[in-house]
Design an enzyme around this catalytic site. Structure first.
Site, short mmCIF file in Angstrom:
data_model
loop_
_atom_site.label_atom_id
_atom_site.label_comp_id
_atom_site.label_asym_id
_atom_site.label_seq_id
_atom_site.Cartn_x
_atom_site.Cartn_y
_atom_site.Cartn_z
N ARG A 62 0.86 -1.33 0.02
CA ARG A 62 0.05 0.01 -0.10
C ARG A 62 0.84 1.32 0.14
O ARG A 62 0.48 2.26 -0.66
CB ARG A 62 -0.96 0.00 1.21
N LYS A 111 -2.88 6.44 1.50
CA LYS A 111 -2.51 6.96 2.97
C LYS A 111 -1.67 8.03 3.12
O LYS A 111 -0.68 8.08 3.76
CB LYS A 111 -2.31 5.75 3.88
C1 COI Z 1 -4.91 3.10 11.88
O1 COI Z 1 -5.77 2.47 11.60
O2 COI Z 1 -3.71 2.66 11.73
C2 COI Z 1 -4.78 4.32 11.04
O3 COI Z 1 -3.97 4.71 10.51
C3 COI Z 1 -5.60 5.55 11.16
C4 COI Z 1 -5.08 6.54 12.18
C5 COI Z 1 -5.70 7.78 11.75
C6 COI Z 1 -5.00 6.31 13.72
#
Ligand code: COI
Length: 401
Positions: free
Chosen positions: A146, A248
């Site tokens: 990803r 992301k």
């Molecule tokens: C995760 O779930 O690891 C994320 O990256 C979300 C984050 C905004 C805490």
């Protein structure tokens, strides 16, 4: 003599390290010695890195200073971070990485990440294995891939899958004393990839840094494992077609803070976003994907560029299908949600979070929660695999020893 040999260390440093030298220690010592050249922590990070303290504790099995029963999702700084850099002469590769003491980093004021948000992150968890030594990671190659996909979108070089997974393993082992005891939480890993080189005109940065830090965490929401209450925001949007919602990037997260703070101030747990074109189809919650259940059918928004392709999302789809549910990845309207029996969210941080209510245009809609729900079943199955409590027939877990 090789720089990584203990005998190459000055006497003072050898006495600091004593007999408990291990690989982490040697790497960190070599970093101190080499002053940033010859494969140690890159020089530009060096000056702001905290010095080694007198007792390296990376061999300890558990940290005694922490209240493991009250871990939330806050930042507890740990001992080491992993740093790897790609300079222009590396032609898009990351030649080598190192563990460094966890600490502040130096960045050029004109770095690509600070000026133009050229950055990505990942979230992963390591669990302590029950009954034997070692730790488990959950599908780490998926995070690596990803990141590579996101890097392509953001015009950045990315580590290979192998480099990424090895770096994550090293970070876990170096911070092993911070992995919570079984059942108390996980060591959260936060890989970052950023344009760290200076750039003024809008263009890709000339240099990139891959960094992983770690923190022990418990439940993400303050509700713990209790069902959460969402509010639909039809004014702010998280992503748009053709944008970056499907990767992301760090740039997807600050824009949700306004809506999230407003929601929290009204007593909601978080915000559920609708699509920006029709303002009618579910996208995702600020930090997780969303699912609705009606009878034997589970539906979740399709990943068509505006939805993050969650690794927990992907795993839960497979687990629900294994249980005989029909799982549809499609447009899911707000009416589908209102009509649902059950709603839940998924993510690395939130795991599987049941949704008790969703408020839309001032109307509160309630959903089934509790022990006989699909969300509960999926939570138990998934976490049992992740924590090594059940046999992993899927081949999803990776051992760290
Ligand atoms: C995760 O779930 O690891 C994320 O990256 C979300 C984050 C905004 C805490």
């Amino acid at each position: 003599m090789a720089a990584s040999s203990p005998m190459a260390l000055p006497a003072a440093m050898r006495s600091i390290f004593g007999a408990r030298s291990n690989r982490v220690l040697l790497l960190a010592a070599r970093d101190l010695q080499a002053g940033g050249g010859g494969g140690s922590c890159p020089r530009r990070w060096q000056s702001s890195l905290p010095q080694l303290d007198h007792t390296d504790r990376s061999d300890e099995e558990s940290c005694g200073e922490i209240d493991w029963d009250n871990l939330g999702f806050g930042l507890t700084p740990t001992d080491y971070m992993y740093v790897m850099r790609s300079s222009p002469e590396d032609l898009g590769g990351f030649p080598r990485g190192e563990l460094c003491r966890y600490g502040n980093i130096e960045l050029s004021p004109s770095s690509g990440v600070l000026n133009y948000a050229q950055g990505l992150f990942e979230g992963m968890k390591a669990y302590r294995r029950p009954g034997r030594a070692g730790y488990t990671l959950f599908r780490p190659e998926e995070n690596a891939r990803r990141m590579q996909h996101g890097a392509e979108r953001m015009c950045m070089p990315a580590p290979s899958v192998d480099q990424f997974v090895r770096a994550v393993k090293e970070t876990v082992l170096a911070n092993r004393r911070w992995v919570p005891p079984q059942g108390k939480g996980a060591l959260y890993l936060r890989p970052l990839l950023m344009g760290s080189g200076p750039i003024l005109g809008l263009a890709p940065a000339p240099e990139y840094t891959f960094l992983i830090y770690a923190a022990p965490v418990g439940n993400y929401f303050k509700e713990g494992l209790a069902p959460i209450n969402l509010v639909v925001d039809d004014e702010f949007h998280r992503a748009m077609p053709g944008g970056t919602g499907g990767v992301k990037t760090i740039a997807n997260y600050a824009p949700v803070l306004r809506a999230q703070l407003d929601a929290k101030s009204k007593g909601f747990t978080d915000v559920l976003y609708l699509d920006s074109v029709h303002k009618r189809y579910l996208e995702e919650v600020s930090s997780c994907n969303v699912f609705v259940v009606k009878g034997g059918v589970v539906a979740t928004p399709a990943t068509m560029g505006t939805i993050l392709p969650g690794i927990t999302r992907k795993s839960v789809i497979e687990l629900a299908r294994d249980r005989g549910y029909k799982v549809e990845e499609r447009l899911v309207s707000i009416d589908d949600l209102i009509d649902a029996d059950e709603v839940f969210c998924t993510g690395t941080a939130v795991v599987v979070a049941p949704v008790s209510t969703v408020t839309y245009k001032g109307q509160r809609h309630a959903f089934r929660t509790g022990s006989d729900t699909l969300a509960q079943e999926l939570y138990t199955t998934l976490t049992s695999i992740q924590m090594g409590l059940t046999e992993d027939n899927k081949g999803w877990t990776v051992a760290v020893d």
